[in-house]
Design a protein around this motif. Structure first.
Motif, mmCIF file in Angstrom:
data_model
loop_
_atom_site.group_PDB
_atom_site.id
_atom_site.type_symbol
_atom_site.label_atom_id
_atom_site.label_comp_id
_atom_site.label_asym_id
_atom_site.label_seq_id
_atom_site.Cartn_x
_atom_site.Cartn_y
_atom_site.Cartn_z
ATOM 1 N N ILE A 987 5.930 -2.119 4.861
ATOM 2 C CA ILE A 987 6.970 -2.773 4.053
ATOM 3 C C ILE A 987 8.328 -2.288 4.529
ATOM 4 O O ILE A 987 8.600 -1.081 4.577
ATOM 5 C CB ILE A 987 6.768 -2.452 2.564
ATOM 6 N N GLY A 988 9.182 -3.244 4.904
ATOM 7 C CA GLY A 988 10.494 -2.872 5.402
ATOM 8 C C GLY A 988 10.468 -2.408 6.844
ATOM 9 O O GLY A 988 11.512 -2.079 7.396
ATOM 10 N N GLY A 989 9.293 -2.372 7.450
ATOM 11 C CA GLY A 989 9.216 -1.981 8.840
ATOM 12 C C GLY A 989 9.158 -0.500 9.087
ATOM 13 O O GLY A 989 9.148 -0.060 10.238
ATOM 14 N N TRP A 990 9.093 0.319 8.007
ATOM 15 C CA TRP A 990 9.087 1.769 8.190
ATOM 16 C C TRP A 990 8.048 2.386 7.255
ATOM 17 O O TRP A 990 7.877 1.953 6.122
ATOM 18 C CB TRP A 990 10.464 2.383 7.886
ATOM 19 N N GLN A 991 7.360 3.394 7.769
ATOM 20 C CA GLN A 991 6.539 4.242 6.910
ATOM 21 C C GLN A 991 7.141 5.635 6.936
ATOM 22 O O GLN A 991 7.667 6.075 7.968
ATOM 23 C CB GLN A 991 5.083 4.266 7.373
ATOM 24 N N HIS A 992 7.061 6.310 5.815
ATOM 25 C CA HIS A 992 7.774 7.593 5.710
ATOM 26 C C HIS A 992 6.950 8.565 4.880
ATOM 27 O O HIS A 992 6.172 8.174 3.995
ATOM 28 C CB HIS A 992 9.152 7.396 5.078
#
Length: 1469
Positions: A987-992
């Motif tokens: 989601i949103g192009g980023w995993q954190h």
């Protein structure tokens, strides 16, 4: 009769031998040898027995003779032998015997009558005869008497044994007999004395005694001397104490038994009353023992009864609860009673239909006086039927250990006239509808018995909605009836709405139900929901302004100078009666204003009735061949705040007829690692693994066919030149997909269209944060000719990033998560050459391929926006590595202008620091990465203000107190660290992966400043807030009272309590037994971070309140759309804690009444009050705080409550002034060696004697060089009005000297005075006495000055010995409240004079010199202070020389201090 051989002798001497005789004979005797006759029998009958021959018998013939008499009459024979011959014997028909009496103890004719008949005759055939003796009855008891009866002289018979009989005359009837007339008695317990009749019969001429005693049965007896519990009567023992004595001729006595009337309930009990040991008589044959039964005492019997005679219950209640009481004086035994239900007559309620029958035992344990039971009431739930009132009975039966009292019967009335009554009410409390719908239907439900026809009025009551304008009225008349037919349970109440074209806010009105009717015998009713609220919404008429479309397309003009107009409609729907003004403006996208279109920014005014405006934008010809361009048109909110704005953005696409150039690359581009950029053309690299799979963790580059490093550039280069392709203008795009799954399935390629704040996805290189090991990467390159015209786009073959090779691979391949990081917070100090006196923040974390480290002191979220170049990142994260060096608002930041790592001498990897390939912003960010060590290190420097204001830090105490005015303070800086990875599918192009920590720096801080800035809540708390102490005091009861205010740093407020959670509270670990009462005083009427005023007070008093106090407040969150209300509508959360360090000791009532002599002391700020008679009291003016320079007026007076002031005279003798060390509160209690301010003590910091009526020369005049100006009222001419008042005296002094010490020191004033009656007041009391005067010569002055401490110290115990009611001398201590907020600006910062140095300053001077936090600044400050102190000292000595007394004068005592006292308080610097 018998035969016998006998010799018959005759008179002549003749005899006949061996003559046979047959004798027929009779024997006579008395029947018994002895007789016992009762005197009462009067006659004794003696039976004589005759046996033998009973007939008439003559002598027999034939030589035989029959002899039937008792004597023979022989005949004489003639001479010669006698011959037996027959001779006749005369016949005797009767025989008899003589009988008579012989006196013994009984005498003839006295005790019995001698008979005239002397003989007893037997007739022929008679075998027995009776001889009677008459016995005399004399009525006097005699012992047994005897006489004899003897037979004699029988005729024609022979006496045989017994011929005598002894006769005993007994007299039992005349013997005195004692007896109880009946065998049983019954008595009540409350009779008191029971008299048992004892009677005697027989001879009563003599005395008689008998013992009447008791024997226990079920009733228990006790001796009189020790009456025991549970005894029923007082025993009569079988001893002389229970003797009954009958006098002569006395026939009846009473045996007295005391029955104990107790309060215990007992059944019938019995005991025996027995007669024994008679003397002078005997026990009667009748009742010598009688049973006494003590009947059960009805007054002691527990009584069972119903609590009510009637119980009314609704049929829907389910049960009726009934109480059965047991009362009485004795409930110590277990008891039981049975309760039963029964029908009434006539039958009303039926068991099993209307109620559940009951037959239940109620057991009462000892001491229990009430039992409750329930009777289940059956409701006709399925089909309610209105039955009216039905009833049944409850009765008490079979009591055990008790009786049934009144009421023993209870009537239960089952009433369904409410539950089954037709009841009509609204289904909901709220209904809402749209005005455009024309009506709102509110459902009315009917419950109860539905078999009847019912009706109710449904009428309106207007609120903000008005009749006629908004709705059609339903009046409270029969025209508004709603009728329910039999069987119907719900009907709508329809309200018609007036639909106009004007927009109105939400309006309200109410519908009410009233006048219920029904043809049931009990009518109908309205339920509790008799009213409902109607909300009319007008969404259709709400004015909305919006753009007509969200996308517009327009062709770019084909020639220069031409303009194409794009018309953008702005529409208004809904209410058009108001004027609205909106601004329309354009914003660049790929199209540039001024080149591709003319920008606009204009106001569009919608006048009354306007529904549409058209905004025109001119599109220009730019002469550049390009792809489709776009710009946006935006709509701003209504300036008049009338209309709502929707569809605020539209995209305008500018299309070109021939936008694409006809150029293209001669071959497909290739994706290689930047590590291998230089080796792309080498033959050994062609087709190698390195080219096929670039290593992870290093950028990749897109090599086009026109790039000189292309493998076949020697073939494609000439084509690129001929096609006029400029490779430096090539447009790039990158496509990425996630690594293939374990099953080999790959994800689709997605364009990386997301730029970060330090790199772009439209460059020739793609940064390593966009991919990871195993990712598939593809680049798309669009050729651009030398004129800048874009051509066709070609995509490279898909390249897979190597999973085996990487720059910084994770310890375990395939794992996700975050490695631990290290963060430090350090104070640099003054010696740091570049960052002096700053706080250094260092964050170190390991690096793995594809990771983007993000650091911020604010929470991190929404990384799509956070990592973007958008400007909101700068405002939200001011202390973060998200900011480039030119975006940092603080003095320093994590990202600097440098592009190289200082630890790297040269490039360790190819093109590591290449700005053309990677961009300067990327290099500045990666400067913090040590690629060889795979370690990130971010360093920044901040000052205290930046950490608190910009970085979200907070200051709070950690519970430690350095001294009275300084505390250990901890700076807390939150730190949020996220390990971010690009994810094409996320989601949103980023995993954190987010981590959170808190950095702390502890240092000392001024407590006063802390209280001004507030105490922060713990950083780990979910909700934040601040607490500001405002005041603190100890009230009249000695309780601690603290006032503080809070500021909620969230939407909501703090509440003292909430039904869903516990209460806010205050507690102290230092005083675990101390409880507090916390209350909210006031709050701002808002949910937006309100300021609230609180107060808490201890529930009881302690002497020392010093310690850490924890305030737990409940935060209550309010929703964004909720307005403030009372009570607040909010959701409680976990309590937020605040730790408050308090150093406070109570000073209330320091002097006992025995020493104050019932006097009162007041400190006043107003002179007029000081001089008044005090009859109106002094009110709050006696508790005032004195600012610097104000005059303090002290007054001592006899307690006015006792009205003794006019008869007493009060005179002040001495006044002392002192302050304690470390919060010590001076007390006057000589028994505990506490003398207040009268004597030196290690607990006192300063002590002065400011007034001495007898020795004014010993007074302390100044503190340092600030004078006290202390004066008695008798020495003040203007205070004559006070001096003349009986029972009062006063003094005054200046408050300025007391401001010479640091904040936190408390001053106390201590007075000594005399109180005497008026007649004794003139005996020298109150006059200046010479008993304390000391004449000192000039030679002895220095010696006395050096001994002044000891002299004053020795004086105090002597003063204490004279204080008390015996000497009419009293004392009192009072606290002086100082107001430092109004402190004067001048004259307070001067140093103290010589000899007035406080002990803390002198004893801890060496320790304070060791403080290095302030560095050179502290040293410079100390130097300046010492210079000022020396100057003041010289000035003071000059003044002292001018004012020095003559050699013959008395000593001058400046102050008293204990230099040997070692204090750990260094707060006086």
């Amino acid at each position: 009769m018998g035969l016998t051989m006998a010799m018959v002798c005759f008179a002549g001497g003749n005899s006949l031998k061996n003559q046979q005789f047959r004798l027929t004979w009779a024997w006579i005797s008395i029947e018994k040898q002895s007789y016992v006759v009762d005197e009462q029998d009067k006659v004794l009958e003696v039976v004589l027995i005759r046996r033998g021959y009973l007939g008439e018998t003559p002598l027999s013939a034939g030589g035989r003779r029959s002899i039937n008499s008792l004597q023979l009459f022989p005949w004489r024979c003639q001479k010669g032998p006698c011959q037996l011959s027959r001779f006749d014997v005369p016949v005797i028909k009767r025989l008899w015997a003589g009988i008579g009496t012989l006196d013994g103890t009984a005498e003839k004719d006295k005790d019995f009558k001698g008979k005239s008949q002397k003989q007893v005759q037997f007739n022929p055939g008679q075998a027995s005869a009776v001889w009677k003796v008459r016995v005399f009855t004399d009525g006097k008891y005699e012992q047994s008497e005897t006489f004899q009866i003897a037979l004699s002289e029988p005729v024609m018979g022979v006496l045989e044994f017994p011929s005598k009989a002894a006769v005993e005359i007994v007299d039992p009837g005349d013997e005195s007999r004692v007896f109880i007339p009946q065998g049983s008695f019954t008595t009540e317990e409350d009779i008191g004395e029971l008299l048992i009749p004892v009677r005697r019969s027989g001879d009563v001429s003599e005395e008689l005694m008998v013992v009447c005693h008791t024997l226990q049965g079920t009733a228990k007896g006790t001796i009189p001397t020790s009456v025991l519990s549970y005894s029923d009567y007082i025993s009569r023992p079988e001893d002389p104490s229970s003797l009954l004595r009958f006098d002569k001729d006395e026939r009846e006595k009473h045996c007295r038994v005391v029955v104990i009337d107790d309060s215990l309930y007992e059944g019938d009990e019995s005991f025996n009353v027995t007669l024994s040991l008679p003397v002078g008589g005997r026990l009667g044959t009748e009742f010598s023992t009688a049973r006494v039964t003590i009947l059960a005492d009805a007054d002691d019997a527990p009584v069972f009864y119903f609590g009510e005679m009637e119980y009314s219950v609704d049929e829907s209640a389910g049960y009726v609860e009934v109480r059965v009481w047991r009362t009485g004086t004795d409930l110590s035994k277990a008891a039981a009673v049975t309760v039963r239900s029964r029908k009434t007559d006539p039958v009303s309620a039926e068991a099993g239909q209307d109620y559940v029958g009951i037959s239940q035992n109620l057991d009462f344990a000892p001491g229990v006086n009430m039992q409750t039971f329930r009777v289940t009431i059956l409701d006709d739930l399925g089909k309610p039927a209105l039955e009216g009132t039905e009833k049944f009975e409850l009765v008490l039966r079979l009591p055990s250990s008790g009786v049934i009292g009144e009421p023993g019967r209870a009537m239960v009335l089952i009433n369904d006239s409410l539950s089954d009554l037709p009841k009509m009410q609204f289904e909901k409390a709220l209904y809402s509808g749209e005005e455009s719908e024309g009506q709102i239907s509110a459902m009315v439900k009917r419950s109860g018995d539905l078999s009847f026809t019912s009706s109710v009025r449904c009428y309106t009551r207007q609120g903000s909605a008005q009749v006629v304008e908004d709705f059609e009225e339903r009046p409270n008349t029969d025209g508004s009836l709603i009728t329910f037919l039999p069987g119907e349970s719900e009907k709508p109440c329809v309200l018609k709405l007036v639909d106009d074209l004007l927009f109105e806010e939400e309006e309200e009105l109410r519908l009410r139900l009233g006048t219920p009717k029904s043809n049931s015998p009990f009518g109908a009713s309205v339920g509790p929901q008799e009213e409902t609220l109607l909300k009319i919404q007008d969404t259709a008429d709400k004015p909305i302004i919006k753009l007509g479309e969200v996308k517009f397309s327009v062709n770019e003009p084909k020639e220069a100078g031409q303009v194409t107009m794009v018309k953008i409609p702005v529409l208004r729907v809904g209410d058009t009666s108001q004027v609205s003004v909106v601004r329309v403006h354009t914003k660049d996208g790929s199209a540039t204003s001024g080149e591709d279109y003319h920008p606009i920014s204009e106001d569009v005014e919608f006048k009354k009735g306007d529904k549409e405006h058209v905004v025109e934008v001119e599109v220009l010809y730019d002469g550049v061949r390009e792809m489709r361009e776009a710009f946006t048109v935006h709509l701003k909110p209504d300036e008049n705040m009338v209309a709502e704005i929707q569809m605020t953005k539209a995209i305008v696409y500018i299309e070109e007829t021939n936008s694409m150039a006809d150029v293209t690359f001669p071959s497909l581009p290739r994706v290689v690692s930047l590590l291998h950029y230089d080796g792309v053309r080498t033959k050994r690299d062609v087709g190698s693994k390195e080219n096929l799979q670039p290593p992870a963790g290093y950028p990749v580059v897109c090599v086009t066919a026109c790039n000189p490093r292309y493998a076949d550039y020697d073939k494609t280069g000439s084509i690129c030149v001929s096609e006029h392709i400029n490779d430096t203008l090539t447009r790039y795009r990158w496509l990425i997909s996630a690594p293939a799954g374990p099953d080999g399935v790959t994800s689709p390629m997605r364009e990386a269209d997301f730029d970060t704040f330090f790199t772009s996805s439209k460059m020739i290189t793609l940064d390593s944060v966009y991919f990871q090991a195993g990712s598939r990467v593809q680049c798309a390159a669009r050729a651009v000719n030398s004129n800048g015209d874009e051509g066709l786009e070609l995509s490279s073959p898909i390249t897979t990033i190597s999973q085996e090779e990487g720059m910084c691979q994770p310890r375990k391949v395939g794992t996700v998560g975050a490695e631990p990081f290290s963060a430090k917070l350090r104070y640099t100090g003054a010696d740091d050459p570049e960052h002096a006196n700053l706080i250094k923040l260092t964050v170190t974390m390991p690096h793995i391929d594809g990771m983007l480290p993000v650091i911020s002191t604010r929470p991190l979220s929404n990384f799509e926006l956070t990592l973007s170049p958008d400007g909101t990142r700068v405002g939200n994260h001011r202390c973060s590595n998200l900011l480039d060096y030119n975006e940092v608002n603080t003095r320093y930041g994590f990202i600097t202008e440098a592009t190289r790592n200082p630890e790297s001498i040269s490039e360790t990897s190819p093109y590591q620091y290449s700005a053309p390939l990677r961009s300067n912003s990327t290099l500045r960010f990666y400067r913090n990465l040590n690629l060889e060590a795979c370690l990130w290190e971010f360093v920044s420097y901040y000052d205290m203000s930046e950490l608190l204001t910009d970085c979200g830090g907070s200051i709070g105490t950690d519970g430690q107190v350095l001294n009275l005015v300084q505390s250990y303070v901890t700076l807390r800086v939150p730190l949020h660290v996220s390990y971010v990875f690009h994810s094409p599918v996320g989601i949103g192009g980023w995993q954190h992966f987010d981590l959170q920590s808190e950095l702390r720096l502890t240092f000392t801080y001024d407590t006063a400043i802390l209280w001004q800035d507030g105490i922060g809540s713990p950083p780990q708390a979910e909700l934040q807030g601040a607490l500001y102490p405002t005041s603190m005091r100890i009230n009249e009861q000695g309780r601690l009272v603290v006032n503080f205010r809070t500021e909620a740093r969230f939407r909501g407020l703090f509440v003292d309590s909430h039904p869903a959670t516990s209460k806010s509270m205050v507690m102290s670990m230092n005083h675990p037994g101390l409880t507090f009462n916390l209350s909210l005083v006031r709050t701002e009427p808002t949910y937006n971070q309100p300021v609230q005023q609180w107060t808490f007070m201890s529930d009881f008093a302690v002497r020392d309140y010093s310690g850490t106090y924890t305030v737990k407040l409940i935060p209550c969150l309010a929703a964004m759309n909720v307005e403030y209300s009372v009570p607040p509508v909010c959701n409680p959360r976990e309590p937020v804690t605040f730790d408050m360090d308090i150093r406070f000791q109570q000073v209330s009532d320091p002097v006992a009444v025995e020493f104050s002599l019932n006097t009162q002391m007041f400190l006043l700020s107003k002179r007029s009050l000081w001089l008044s008679d005090g009859s109106m009291g002094f009110g709050q003016e006696s508790d005032t705080a004195f600012s610097e320079g104000e005059m303090i007026y002290g007054r001592v007076m006899v307690d006015p409550v006792q009205n003794l002031g006019d008869s007493f005279h009060c005179s002040i003798e001495k006044v002392f002034l002192c302050t304690g060390a470390d919060g010590y509160v001076p007390k006057y209690n000589p028994s505990k060696q506490e003398f207040g301010c009268l004597a030196d003590s290690p607990s006192l910091l300063y002590r002065f004697k400011i007034i001495d009526k007898a020795q004014p020369e010993t007074q302390a005049r100044t503190f340092g060089d600030v004078p006290f100006n202390a004066l008695l009222a008798v020495d003040d001419p203007s205070a004559l009005a006070l001096v003349k008042q009986p029972g009062s005296d006063g003094f005054r002094l200046d408050s300025a000297p007391m401001f010479q010490v640091a904040a936190g020191r408390e001053w106390y004033i201590h007075t000594i005075y005399t109180v005497r009656s008026k007649e004794n007041a003139n005996r020298g009391i109150g006059k200046r006495s010479l008993e304390y005067h000391t004449v000192v010569s000039g030679d002895n002055l220095p010696a006395l000055q050096s001994r002044s401490r000891r002299a004053v110290g020795d004086e105090a115990p002597a003063l204490a010995e004279n204080i008390g009611s015996d000497n009419n001398r009293g004392t009192n201590i009072m606290h002086i409240a100082l107001d430092r907020s109004r402190r004067r600006a001048s004259g307070t910062d001067e140093g103290l004079a010589d000899g007035a140095l406080p002990r803390e300053q002198s004893s801890k001077r060496g320790e304070e010199d060791a403080v290095t936090v302030a560095g050179a600044l502290v040293g410079l400050l100390l130097t300046v202070l010492l210079g000022v102190a020396l100057a003041l000292l010289l000035r003071s000595r000059q003044k002292g020389t001018k004012k020095a007394p003559k050699p013959s004068g008395s000593k001058h005592l400046v102050m008293v201090t204990d230099t040997s006292y070692d204090s750990a308080d260094s707060s006086e610097v």
